[in-house]
Design an enzyme around this catalytic site. Structure first.
Site, PDB file in Angstrom:
ATOM      1  N   ASP A 189      34.914  44.279  31.923  1.00  0.00           N
ATOM      2  CA  ASP A 189      34.382  45.492  31.301  1.00  0.00           C
ATOM      3  C   ASP A 189      34.772  46.678  32.178  1.00  0.00           C
ATOM      4  O   ASP A 189      34.374  46.750  33.342  1.00  0.00           O
ATOM      5  CB  ASP A 189      32.856  45.387  31.191  1.00  0.00           C
ATOM      6  CG  ASP A 189      32.257  46.482  30.325  1.00  0.00           C
ATOM      7  OD1 ASP A 189      33.028  47.210  29.676  1.00  0.00           O
ATOM      8  OD2 ASP A 189      31.013  46.605  30.306  1.00  0.00           O
ATOM      9  N   GLU A 249      37.001  46.302  26.945  1.00  0.00           N
ATOM     10  CA  GLU A 249      36.433  45.023  27.384  1.00  0.00           C
ATOM     11  C   GLU A 249      37.078  43.860  26.639  1.00  0.00           C
ATOM     12  O   GLU A 249      37.548  44.002  25.513  1.00  0.00           O
ATOM     13  CB  GLU A 249      34.912  44.995  27.207  1.00  0.00           C
ATOM     14  CG  GLU A 249      34.447  45.004  25.768  1.00  0.00           C
ATOM     15  CD  GLU A 249      32.953  44.723  25.632  1.00  0.00           C
ATOM     16  OE1 GLU A 249      32.464  43.733  26.214  1.00  0.00           O
ATOM     17  OE2 GLU A 249      32.282  45.498  24.924  1.00  0.00           O
TER      18      GLU A 249
END
Length: 356
Positions: A10, A106
């Protein structure tokens, strides 16, 4: 049966990070991406400096301005975000084809087949984060575990620029003490229902029966029951067929020295050859891309009769392409080498372990 190893990457405050990278004057400032302070839009991303004032994603811009009147309000530049995201996804796919992007910033990676005793999943995650930093000048947080749910949970535990591993030894303690609002997938509405029914943390959720959770949340109840126990059998879903392999680098400062640029072309040619070898592929097109100091992107491609896969062959073609593109009076900030039109090699190549 081999235990699965999943990484969730992320990017940290992605849009704001890209803006600060491309405009160094914003570094360390409370940056709020989404539009002008007077606009009717909402916040896309806020830097950590802005979050200290209470600014967060999806907040109305007008409210963000009240909380942080001295913030730097920036209009979203999705072209830059998509371009940077493509770089990041290319890095992921240089390690494995089992990549499931969830958004621009992500993705899940199934690296089960790469893990070995002297190359644990945590080290592979470190390599990936290092590649992202070197190629994009952005930081990323990573979570490593044996399923997707726990990997995603782990990636958010030590932000920004963090790496967290959840394994069988610590999973119970982590889940039992976790605030119910921090469980992935539990939003405001679900959180209120949880609180109304005495569920405030992972232990409270764990103590509910599957029947009770299904009564409260319908079909989702079964998933919540499993999450409280760290169970998730979902696979990393990747339907993408690889069409090209490449890498690029952004220089620390704008450069127009041929010798320095060609050293970088040699390095990139080597990296690209390594990735081809890992895939046991060869290529019939070579492309060189440059980005000038004015952020203009230029590229040139050559199609080949015979496929190439070696560092030397790729460099020789990239050298010619760069010479066609260059302007001695125009410094560049980025250069990339990509090969495409891939086909299966007829000989055995190296694996990832030969170059990690």
């Amino acid at each position: 049966m081999t235990e699965r190893r999943i990484i969730h990457i992320d990017m940290d405050y992605f849009f704001a990070q890209v803006e600060m990278r491309d405009n160094p004057k914003l570094k360390g400032k409370p940056v709020i991406v989404g539009g002008k302070a007077s606009s009717r839009g909402v916040v896309s991303t806020a830097s950590y400096e802005a979050r200290k004032y209470g600014v967060h994603s999806a907040m109305p811009m007008s409210q963000a301005h009240k909380l942080c009147p001295n913030g730097y309000f920036v209009t979203s530049n999705f072209g830059a975000y998509r371009e940077t995201s493509a770089q990041i996804m290319s890095i992921f796919r240089s390690y494995t084809d089992k990549v499931e992007p969830m958004s621009l910033d992500e993705a899940y990676l199934d690296i089960t087949e790469l893990v070995r005793p002297d190359l644990p999943a945590s080290k592979i995650a470190q390599y990936i984060r290092k590649d992202i930093l070197e190629q994009t000048h952005l930081t990323a947080s990573a979570g490593v575990s044996y399923n997707k749910f726990l990997a995603k949970l782990a990636s958010g535990m030590n932000k920004p620029d963090g790496l967290t591993v959840i394994d069988y030894q610590n999973v119970h303690d982590i889940l039992m003490t976790l605030d119910i609002g921090d469980f992935p997938g539990v939003g405001k509405a679900s959180k209120k229902v949880m609180h109304d029914n005495g569920i405030f943390n992972g232990r409270d959720l764990y103590e509910k029966t599957e029947f009770e959770l299904i009564r409260l949340f319908g079909k989702r109840g079964r998933g919540l029951y499993n999450k409280a126990r760290g169970i998730d059998h979902s696979e990393v879903k990747s339907s993408r067929v690889r069409k090209s392999v490449g890498t690029e680098r952004t220089f620390a400062t704008d450069v127009n020295d041929d010798e320095e640029i060609l050293r970088k072309v040699w390095e990139l040619s080597g990296k690209t050859a390594e990735r081809l070898n890992k895939l046991q592929k060869s290529a019939k097109t070579v492309t060189v891309k440059i980005k000038t100091y004015q952020f203009e992107t230029l590229s040139k491609q050559m199609s080949l009769r015979d496929s190439v896969s070696s560092e030397e062959d790729i460099y020789n073609i990239a050298y010619l392409l760069y010479n066609d593109l260059k302007d001695p009076d125009v410094p560049i900030r980025l250069i990339g080498v990509t090969v495409g039109n891939l086909e299966q090699s007829t000989y055995k190549n190296m694996t990832i372990y030969d170059f990690i």
